[in-house]
Motif scaffolding. Structure first.
Motif, mmCIF file in Angstrom:
data_model
loop_
_atom_site.group_PDB
_atom_site.id
_atom_site.type_symbol
_atom_site.label_atom_id
_atom_site.label_comp_id
_atom_site.label_asym_id
_atom_site.label_seq_id
_atom_site.Cartn_x
_atom_site.Cartn_y
_atom_site.Cartn_z
ATOM 1 N N HIS A 59 -52.255 5.642 17.165
ATOM 2 C CA HIS A 59 -52.717 5.223 18.491
ATOM 3 C C HIS A 59 -51.588 4.462 19.216
ATOM 4 N N ALA A 60 -51.362 4.811 20.498
ATOM 5 C CA ALA A 60 -50.218 4.235 21.234
ATOM 6 C C ALA A 60 -50.265 2.713 21.283
ATOM 7 N N GLY A 61 -51.471 2.137 21.256
ATOM 8 C CA GLY A 61 -51.612 0.679 21.321
ATOM 9 C C GLY A 61 -50.983 -0.055 20.153
ATOM 10 N N TRP A 62 -50.721 0.649 19.063
ATOM 11 C CA TRP A 62 -50.160 -0.004 17.874
ATOM 12 C C TRP A 62 -48.671 -0.279 17.989
ATOM 13 N N ARG A 63 -47.983 0.418 18.863
ATOM 14 C CA ARG A 63 -46.511 0.316 18.851
ATOM 15 C C ARG A 63 -46.055 -1.100 19.188
ATOM 16 N N GLY A 64 -45.398 -1.733 18.256
ATOM 17 C CA GLY A 64 -44.925 -3.103 18.455
ATOM 18 C C GLY A 64 -46.057 -4.128 18.452
ATOM 19 N N PHE A 65 -47.234 -3.761 17.957
ATOM 20 C CA PHE A 65 -48.384 -4.668 17.978
ATOM 21 C C PHE A 65 -48.319 -5.667 16.817
ATOM 22 N N ASP A 66 -48.597 -6.934 17.124
ATOM 23 C CA ASP A 66 -48.565 -8.006 16.124
ATOM 24 C C ASP A 66 -49.951 -8.126 15.487
ATOM 25 N N ILE A 67 -50.188 -7.367 14.445
ATOM 26 C CA ILE A 67 -51.529 -7.334 13.835
ATOM 27 C C ILE A 67 -51.849 -8.664 13.161
ATOM 28 N N ARG A 68 -50.834 -9.304 12.595
ATOM 29 C CA ARG A 68 -51.066 -10.593 11.936
ATOM 30 C C ARG A 68 -51.467 -11.661 12.964
ATOM 31 N N GLY A 69 -50.678 -11.738 14.045
ATOM 32 C CA GLY A 69 -50.952 -12.745 15.063
ATOM 33 C C GLY A 69 -52.320 -12.529 15.715
ATOM 34 N N ALA A 70 -52.656 -11.258 15.958
ATOM 35 C CA ALA A 70 -53.923 -10.958 16.629
ATOM 36 C C ALA A 70 -55.109 -11.356 15.759
ATOM 37 N N LEU A 71 -55.012 -11.098 14.453
ATOM 38 C CA LEU A 71 -56.122 -11.460 13.561
ATOM 39 C C LEU A 71 -56.209 -12.986 13.423
ATOM 40 N N ALA A 72 -55.057 -13.647 13.348
ATOM 41 C CA ALA A 72 -55.044 -15.117 13.243
ATOM 42 C C ALA A 72 -55.731 -15.738 14.453
ATOM 43 N N GLU A 73 -55.427 -15.190 15.613
ATOM 44 C CA GLU A 73 -56.005 -15.728 16.829
ATOM 45 C C GLU A 73 -57.522 -15.501 16.853
ATOM 46 N N ARG A 74 -57.934 -14.295 16.455
ATOM 47 C CA ARG A 74 -59.356 -13.973 16.477
ATOM 48 C C ARG A 74 -60.144 -14.831 15.490
ATOM 49 N N LEU A 75 -59.545 -15.099 14.316
ATOM 50 C CA LEU A 75 -60.263 -15.852 13.283
ATOM 51 C C LEU A 75 -60.097 -17.364 13.439
ATOM 52 N N GLY A 76 -59.022 -17.782 14.134
ATOM 53 C CA GLY A 76 -58.727 -19.211 14.187
ATOM 54 C C GLY A 76 -58.274 -19.743 12.832
ATOM 55 N N LEU A 77 -57.605 -18.875 12.058
ATOM 56 C CA LEU A 77 -57.135 -19.247 10.720
ATOM 57 C C LEU A 77 -55.714 -18.714 10.521
ATOM 58 N N PRO A 78 -54.922 -19.369 9.660
ATOM 59 C CA PRO A 78 -53.610 -18.807 9.350
ATOM 60 C C PRO A 78 -53.773 -17.465 8.640
ATOM 61 N N VAL A 79 -52.953 -16.492 9.027
ATOM 62 C CA VAL A 79 -52.972 -15.184 8.364
ATOM 63 C C VAL A 79 -51.582 -14.923 7.799
ATOM 64 N N ILE A 80 -51.530 -14.588 6.522
ATOM 65 C CA ILE A 80 -50.267 -14.328 5.827
ATOM 66 C C ILE A 80 -50.156 -12.818 5.628
ATOM 67 N N TYR A 81 -49.059 -12.251 6.108
ATOM 68 C CA TYR A 81 -48.919 -10.786 6.105
ATOM 69 C C TYR A 81 -47.937 -10.282 5.047
ATOM 70 N N ASN A 82 -48.291 -9.161 4.445
ATOM 71 C CA ASN A 82 -47.358 -8.394 3.601
ATOM 72 C C ASN A 82 -47.636 -6.917 3.813
ATOM 73 N N ASN A 83 -46.652 -6.054 3.554
ATOM 74 C CA ASN A 83 -47.012 -4.632 3.555
ATOM 75 C C ASN A 83 -47.755 -4.317 2.252
#
Ligand SMILES: [Zn+2]
Length: 400
Positions: A96-120
């Motif tokens: 999906h075009a919306g994913w290009r350069g999308f910060d999935i970690r930051g977006a989830l952190a913001e939605r949850l109001g919690l720190p999110v730690i990312y790994n592949n």
């Protein structure tokens, strides 16, 4: 048993999210997969909402209140940066075009109001294998994991931490070129990889490698083989079954894969000299006689010095279907403990803050300060202390 604090682990895949919960004592509160549709094909908005549903699901199953959650670990398939920014060129699972350069970690952190730690996902599975094997000693040990699937994923763990590299691309074991002399049959074309290289580990040791390189060649050597009558993608997926049944051509293919993995581990031995080499993927779930044969072939092709052979081991990645979610949970727990403040209220941590990999200039300067401390010793406490100091100083700078 009352719960003081927990972390949530999420494994985001092409079709489903799998979630789990790890408590403050290091115990998983779920012993099975907890899945919801991941909706990644419908773009970031739907997919982030699905990740939130996944968190709600595991909290619902275990009866843990969200106020007890201190951090969330997240993994996705790559390619993405070390901080969870999906590649601007797109990725197989993120069409999906919306994913290009999308910060999935930051977006989830913001939605949850919690720190999110990312790994592949490869790194998460590697971290899980490392924890299962070394348990309380995880912070003092190192390991390398190679996981054979559609591609060849994996990761490198040093002193209990995922090695991400400057651009988030460390531990891409699949794209390490391997020597091909004695591996390829006479006249066999050099295998090509989707990454543009030829002769890297993934070009041989992956389902894609079978489909694009190994099977087309071996079918020319076994004319009239049943698999020759099928579309190549379907035939490639059947090679393992034929291998389990002792088919000569399938065994030739898997022998080349085992050789590639052994050579990859040999490179790892000289680069990293880890305590453990983990092997995971579909072949681990194969019939035991076939799995054992394949594993023995990998070992036979891994050249270790005598001292290394005494110090290290080669073993299988356990519970592969849960490895991503569980590894993500360990990443979140390790991050939280490294803050040195297990009772720190979640609200004090800024939801959008990045994990301990910072690629900005202040981070680079601090990294220079931390390096000598890291090199000084392998003690878990020493590492955690050094990183905590660096983070505290970073916060000071940002606040100034
Ligand atoms: Zn490659």
């Amino acid at each position: 048993m009352p719960v003081d604090w927990v972390v949530v682990g999420l494994d985001n895949g092409g079709t489903t999210n799998n979630g789990t919960i790890l408590d403050s004592s290091g115990r998983f509160l779920l012993d099975q997969m907890a899945e919801v549709p991941s909706d990644v094909r419908e773009g970031p908005d739907k997919a982030i909402a699905s990740l939130v549903v996944s968190v709600e699901q595991v909290l619902g199953i275990t009866g843990v209140p969200i106020t007890a959650v201190r951090a969330v670990g997240l993994d996705t398939p790559g390619p993405a940066s070390g901080d969870g920014v999906i590649s601007s060129k797109g990725a197989t699972n993120f069409g999906h075009a919306g994913w290009r350069g999308f910060d999935i970690r930051g977006a989830l952190a913001e939605r949850l109001g919690l720190p999110v730690i990312y790994n592949n996902d490869g790194n998460s599975a590697a971290l899980y294998a490392h924890h299962v094997r070394f348990d309380a000693e995880y912070g003092e040990r190192s390991s390398v994991a190679a996981i054979v699937g559609t591609g060849l994923g994996g990761g490198i763990i040093e002193g209990g931490r995922v090695i991400k590299g400057a651009a988030g691309m460390a531990g891409e074991l699949g794209h390490v070129p391997i020597p091909l002399d004695g591996l390829l049959a006479p006249g066999q074309p050099t295998p090509a990889c989707n990454c543009g290289q030829s002769g890297d580990a993934e070009s041989v040791a992956s389902l894609t490698g079978i489909q694009n390189n190994l099977l087309p060649y071996w079918l020319t050597r076994y004319e009239g083989h049943e698999l020759g009558g099928l579309p190549i993608g379907k035939a490639a997926r059947l090679v393992r079954k034929y291998g389990e049944e002792g088919d000569e051509m399938a065994l030739a293919i898997f022998r080349q894969q085992a050789m590639a993995l052994g050579r990859l581990f040999t490179i790892a031995a000289n680069f990293l000299d880890p305590d453990a080499y983990f092997l995971g993927g579909g072949v681990v779930e194969a019939a035991p006689h076939f799995r054992d044969w394949f594993f023995a072939e990998v070992r036979a092709n891994t050249v270790l010095r005598e001292e290394q052979a005494r110090a290290a081991e080669i073993s299988l990645v356990p519970d592969l279907d849960m490895a991503g979610a569980r590894g993500s949970a360990y990443a979140a727990r390790n991050w939280f403990i490294a803050q040195g403040q297990p009772s720190w209220p979640g609200g004090v941590l800024s939801p959008g803050r990045r994990d301990d990999h910072d690629h900005g200039e202040p981070g680079r300067l601090i990294a220079l300060v931390v390096v000598p401390v890291r090199a000084a010793g392998r003690k878990a406490g020493a590492l955690a202390g050094a990183d905590h100091m660096a983070l505290a100083r970073h916060r000071e700078r940002q606040g100034a």
